[in-house]
Design a protein around this motif. Sequence first.
Motif, PDB file in Angstrom:
ATOM      1  N   GLU A 132      32.936  27.665  35.913  1.00 31.97           N
ATOM      2  CA  GLU A 132      31.596  28.245  35.995  1.00 31.97           C
ATOM      3  C   GLU A 132      31.626  29.561  36.757  1.00 31.97           C
ATOM      4  O   GLU A 132      32.473  29.773  37.626  1.00 31.97           O
ATOM      5  CB  GLU A 132      30.620  27.275  36.657  1.00 31.97           C
ATOM      6  CG  GLU A 132      30.968  26.949  38.094  1.00 31.97           C
ATOM      7  CD  GLU A 132      29.952  26.014  38.730  1.00 31.97           C
ATOM      8  OE1 GLU A 132      28.766  26.392  38.750  1.00 31.97           O
ATOM      9  OE2 GLU A 132      30.345  24.931  39.189  1.00 31.97           O
ATOM     10  N   LYS A 133      30.673  30.405  36.401  1.00 25.27           N
ATOM     11  CA  LYS A 133      30.572  31.698  37.072  1.00 25.27           C
ATOM     12  C   LYS A 133      29.853  31.524  38.403  1.00 25.27           C
ATOM     13  O   LYS A 133      28.788  30.913  38.462  1.00 25.27           O
ATOM     14  CB  LYS A 133      29.827  32.693  36.181  1.00 25.27           C
ATOM     15  CG  LYS A 133      29.781  34.083  36.800  1.00 25.27           C
ATOM     16  CD  LYS A 133      29.534  35.147  35.754  1.00 25.27           C
ATOM     17  CE  LYS A 133      28.081  35.139  35.295  1.00 25.27           C
ATOM     18  NZ  LYS A 133      27.842  36.188  34.280  1.00 25.27           N
ATOM     19  N   ILE A 134      30.456  32.044  39.473  1.00 26.43           N
ATOM     20  CA  ILE A 134      29.827  31.970  40.793  1.00 26.43           C
ATOM     21  C   ILE A 134      29.060  33.260  41.071  1.00 26.43           C
ATOM     22  O   ILE A 134      27.965  33.241  41.607  1.00 26.43           O
ATOM     23  CB  ILE A 134      30.890  31.765  41.903  1.00 26.43           C
ATOM     24  CG1 ILE A 134      31.636  30.453  41.677  1.00 26.43           C
ATOM     25  CG2 ILE A 134      30.248  31.782  43.278  1.00 26.43           C
ATOM     26  CD1 ILE A 134      32.796  30.279  42.623  1.00 26.43           C
ATOM     27  N   SER A 135      29.677  34.383  40.716  1.00 25.09           N
ATOM     28  CA  SER A 135      29.060  35.661  41.037  1.00 25.09           C
ATOM     29  C   SER A 135      29.437  36.690  39.983  1.00 25.09           C
ATOM     30  O   SER A 135      30.562  36.690  39.470  1.00 25.09           O
ATOM     31  CB  SER A 135      29.540  36.128  42.418  1.00 25.09           C
ATOM     32  OG  SER A 135      29.242  37.496  42.580  1.00 25.09           O
ATOM     33  N   GLU A 136      28.505  37.555  39.670  1.00 22.07           N
ATOM     34  CA  GLU A 136      28.751  38.627  38.706  1.00 22.07           C
ATOM     35  C   GLU A 136      29.778  39.619  39.254  1.00 22.07           C
ATOM     36  O   GLU A 136      30.451  40.316  38.508  1.00 22.07           O
ATOM     37  CB  GLU A 136      27.420  39.335  38.406  1.00 22.07           C
ATOM     38  CG  GLU A 136      27.445  40.287  37.236  1.00 22.07           C
ATOM     39  CD  GLU A 136      27.857  39.630  35.932  1.00 22.07           C
ATOM     40  OE1 GLU A 136      28.649  40.242  35.214  1.00 22.07           O
ATOM     41  OE2 GLU A 136      27.401  38.505  35.623  1.00 22.07           O
ATOM     42  N   PHE A 137      29.897  39.650  40.583  1.00 15.59           N
ATOM     43  CA  PHE A 137      30.842  40.583  41.204  1.00 15.59           C
ATOM     44  C   PHE A 137      31.850  39.829  42.053  1.00 15.59           C
ATOM     45  O   PHE A 137      31.475  39.096  42.957  1.00 15.59           O
ATOM     46  CB  PHE A 137      30.099  41.623  42.053  1.00 15.59           C
ATOM     47  CG  PHE A 137      29.167  42.450  41.219  1.00 15.59           C
ATOM     48  CD1 PHE A 137      29.665  43.451  40.394  1.00 15.59           C
ATOM     49  CD2 PHE A 137      27.818  42.191  41.220  1.00 15.59           C
ATOM     50  CE1 PHE A 137      28.804  44.195  39.597  1.00 15.59           C
ATOM     51  CE2 PHE A 137      26.949  42.927  40.429  1.00 15.59           C
ATOM     52  CZ  PHE A 137      27.449  43.935  39.610  1.00 15.59           C
ATOM     53  N   GLY A 138      33.115  39.994  41.725  1.00  4.97           N
ATOM     54  CA  GLY A 138      34.177  39.356  42.488  1.00  4.97           C
ATOM     55  C   GLY A 138      34.629  40.254  43.617  1.00  4.97           C
ATOM     56  O   GLY A 138      33.814  40.876  44.292  1.00  4.97           O
ATOM     57  N   SER A 139      35.943  40.362  43.794  1.00  3.26           N
ATOM     58  CA  SER A 139      36.480  41.158  44.898  1.00  3.26           C
ATOM     59  C   SER A 139      36.177  42.643  44.712  1.00  3.26           C
ATOM     60  O   SER A 139      36.144  43.406  45.663  1.00  3.26           O
ATOM     61  CB  SER A 139      37.981  40.924  45.016  1.00  3.26           C
ATOM     62  OG  SER A 139      38.610  41.132  43.770  1.00  3.26           O
ATOM     63  N   THR A 140      35.944  43.072  43.477  1.00  2.00           N
ATOM     64  CA  THR A 140      35.527  44.440  43.195  1.00  2.00           C
ATOM     65  C   THR A 140      34.455  44.379  42.114  1.00  2.00           C
ATOM     66  O   THR A 140      34.316  43.355  41.445  1.00  2.00           O
ATOM     67  CB  THR A 140      36.688  45.306  42.653  1.00  2.00           C
ATOM     68  OG1 THR A 140      36.973  44.877  41.325  1.00  2.00           O
ATOM     69  CG2 THR A 140      37.941  45.193  43.512  1.00  2.00           C
ATOM     70  N   PRO A 141      33.690  45.478  41.937  1.00  2.00           N
ATOM     71  CA  PRO A 141      32.639  45.444  40.900  1.00  2.00           C
ATOM     72  C   PRO A 141      33.194  45.264  39.488  1.00  2.00           C
ATOM     73  O   PRO A 141      32.456  44.916  38.578  1.00  2.00           O
ATOM     74  CB  PRO A 141      31.951  46.810  41.050  1.00  2.00           C
ATOM     75  CG  PRO A 141      32.352  47.309  42.387  1.00  2.00           C
ATOM     76  CD  PRO A 141      33.676  46.697  42.702  1.00  2.00           C
ATOM     77  N   CYS A 142      34.504  45.496  39.308  1.00  2.00           N
ATOM     78  CA  CYS A 142      35.087  45.367  37.973  1.00  2.00           C
ATOM     79  C   CYS A 142      35.343  43.912  37.602  1.00  2.00           C
ATOM     80  O   CYS A 142      35.752  43.617  36.497  1.00  2.00           O
ATOM     81  CB  CYS A 142      36.413  46.118  37.875  1.00  2.00           C
ATOM     82  SG  CYS A 142      36.691  47.389  39.097  1.00  2.00           S
ATOM     83  N   LYS A 143      35.163  43.012  38.540  1.00  2.00           N
ATOM     84  CA  LYS A 143      35.507  41.615  38.265  1.00  2.00           C
ATOM     85  C   LYS A 143      34.334  40.695  38.562  1.00  2.00           C
ATOM     86  O   LYS A 143      33.509  40.978  39.414  1.00  2.00           O
ATOM     87  CB  LYS A 143      36.697  41.201  39.133  1.00  2.00           C
ATOM     88  CG  LYS A 143      37.941  42.026  38.868  1.00  2.00           C
ATOM     89  CD  LYS A 143      39.100  41.531  39.710  1.00  2.00           C
ATOM     90  CE  LYS A 143      40.098  42.626  39.995  1.00  2.00           C
ATOM     91  NZ  LYS A 143      40.083  43.045  41.409  1.00  2.00           N
ATOM     92  N   ALA A 144      34.297  39.586  37.837  1.00  2.00           N
ATOM     93  CA  ALA A 144      33.326  38.540  38.132  1.00  2.00           C
ATOM     94  C   ALA A 144      34.088  37.374  38.750  1.00  2.00           C
ATOM     95  O   ALA A 144      35.266  37.158  38.444  1.00  2.00           O
ATOM     96  CB  ALA A 144      32.627  38.086  36.850  1.00  2.00           C
ATOM     97  N   LEU A 145      33.402  36.637  39.613  1.00  2.00           N
ATOM     98  CA  LEU A 145      34.058  35.520  40.288  1.00  2.00           C
ATOM     99  C   LEU A 145      33.679  34.205  39.613  1.00  2.00           C
ATOM    100  O   LEU A 145      32.501  33.909  39.418  1.00  2.00           O
ATOM    101  CB  LEU A 145      33.658  35.512  41.766  1.00  2.00           C
ATOM    102  CG  LEU A 145      34.377  34.489  42.648  1.00  2.00           C
ATOM    103  CD1 LEU A 145      35.877  34.783  42.699  1.00  2.00           C
ATOM    104  CD2 LEU A 145      33.790  34.499  44.047  1.00  2.00           C
ATOM    105  N   TYR A 146      34.698  33.427  39.263  1.00  2.00           N
ATOM    106  CA  TYR A 146      34.519  32.128  38.638  1.00  2.00           C
ATOM    107  C   TYR A 146      35.128  31.046  39.514  1.00  2.00           C
ATOM    108  O   TYR A 146      35.943  31.329  40.396  1.00  2.00           O
ATOM    109  CB  TYR A 146      35.202  32.096  37.257  1.00  2.00           C
ATOM    110  CG  TYR A 146      34.381  32.708  36.159  1.00  2.00           C
ATOM    111  CD1 TYR A 146      34.211  34.084  36.106  1.00  2.00           C
ATOM    112  CD2 TYR A 146      33.789  31.922  35.181  1.00  2.00           C
ATOM    113  CE1 TYR A 146      33.452  34.669  35.091  1.00  2.00           C
ATOM    114  CE2 TYR A 146      33.029  32.493  34.168  1.00  2.00           C
ATOM    115  CZ  TYR A 146      32.863  33.864  34.134  1.00  2.00           C
ATOM    116  OH  TYR A 146      32.118  34.427  33.137  1.00  2.00           O
ATOM    117  N   LYS A 147      34.749  29.815  39.210  1.00  2.00           N
ATOM    118  CA  LYS A 147      35.349  28.683  39.908  1.00  2.00           C
ATOM    119  C   LYS A 147      35.732  27.639  38.873  1.00  2.00           C
ATOM    120  O   LYS A 147      35.011  27.421  37.898  1.00  2.00           O
ATOM    121  CB  LYS A 147      34.356  28.074  40.899  1.00  2.00           C
ATOM    122  CG  LYS A 147      34.989  27.047  41.821  1.00  2.00           C
ATOM    123  CD  LYS A 147      33.943  26.406  42.722  1.00  2.00           C
ATOM    124  CE  LYS A 147      33.271  25.262  41.981  1.00  2.00           C
ATOM    125  NZ  LYS A 147      32.348  24.475  42.791  1.00  2.00           N
TER     126      LYS A 147
END
Length: 161
Positions: A132-147
């Motif tokens: 599932e997607k946790i956040s639209e922005f991961g460690s940088t704006p180019c990435k989304a954070l999933y779990k």
Amino acid sequence: MNATIKNVRDILEQVVDPEIPVLTIADLGILQDVGWNEGRLQVVITPTYSGCPAMHAIEHDIAAVLRENGYENVEVKTQLSPAWTTDWLSESGREKLLQYGIVPPLGSADKQSLRIVAASLECPRCRSDNTEKISEFGSTPCKALYKCNDCLEPFDYFKCI
Ligand SMILES: [Zn+2]
């Protein structure tokens, strides 16, 4: 391609994305051209994300690594059009990303296909699609954070743009 240009391209294989050090600028698809312009060596690159701070580091690294190899008169030129998209990532670049634990962009930069594909991302560690997607922005704006709901590890998804 003459021998010097080939040599320069080989040297530029050492220049990597500071954020994702497994990717060379050739893997990223940002290295557009190497050539001579009125006696100066000209390297043309297209930045990935506008305002991505990594691009300045990359420009600096290109000039530095070429200087170390005896190319003093170097110009790094930025070409903004056509704009870079994740479609320019090389096949080997996509494989390296996955091994690094980042899911490479799936499909093309087409937003519609992105939305469908992103609903069923596969965990790069255990291959489960229970993610599932946790956040639209991961460690940088180019990435989304999933779990991953199976191995419980978070992972980045390199977004299509
Ligand atoms: Zn997993």
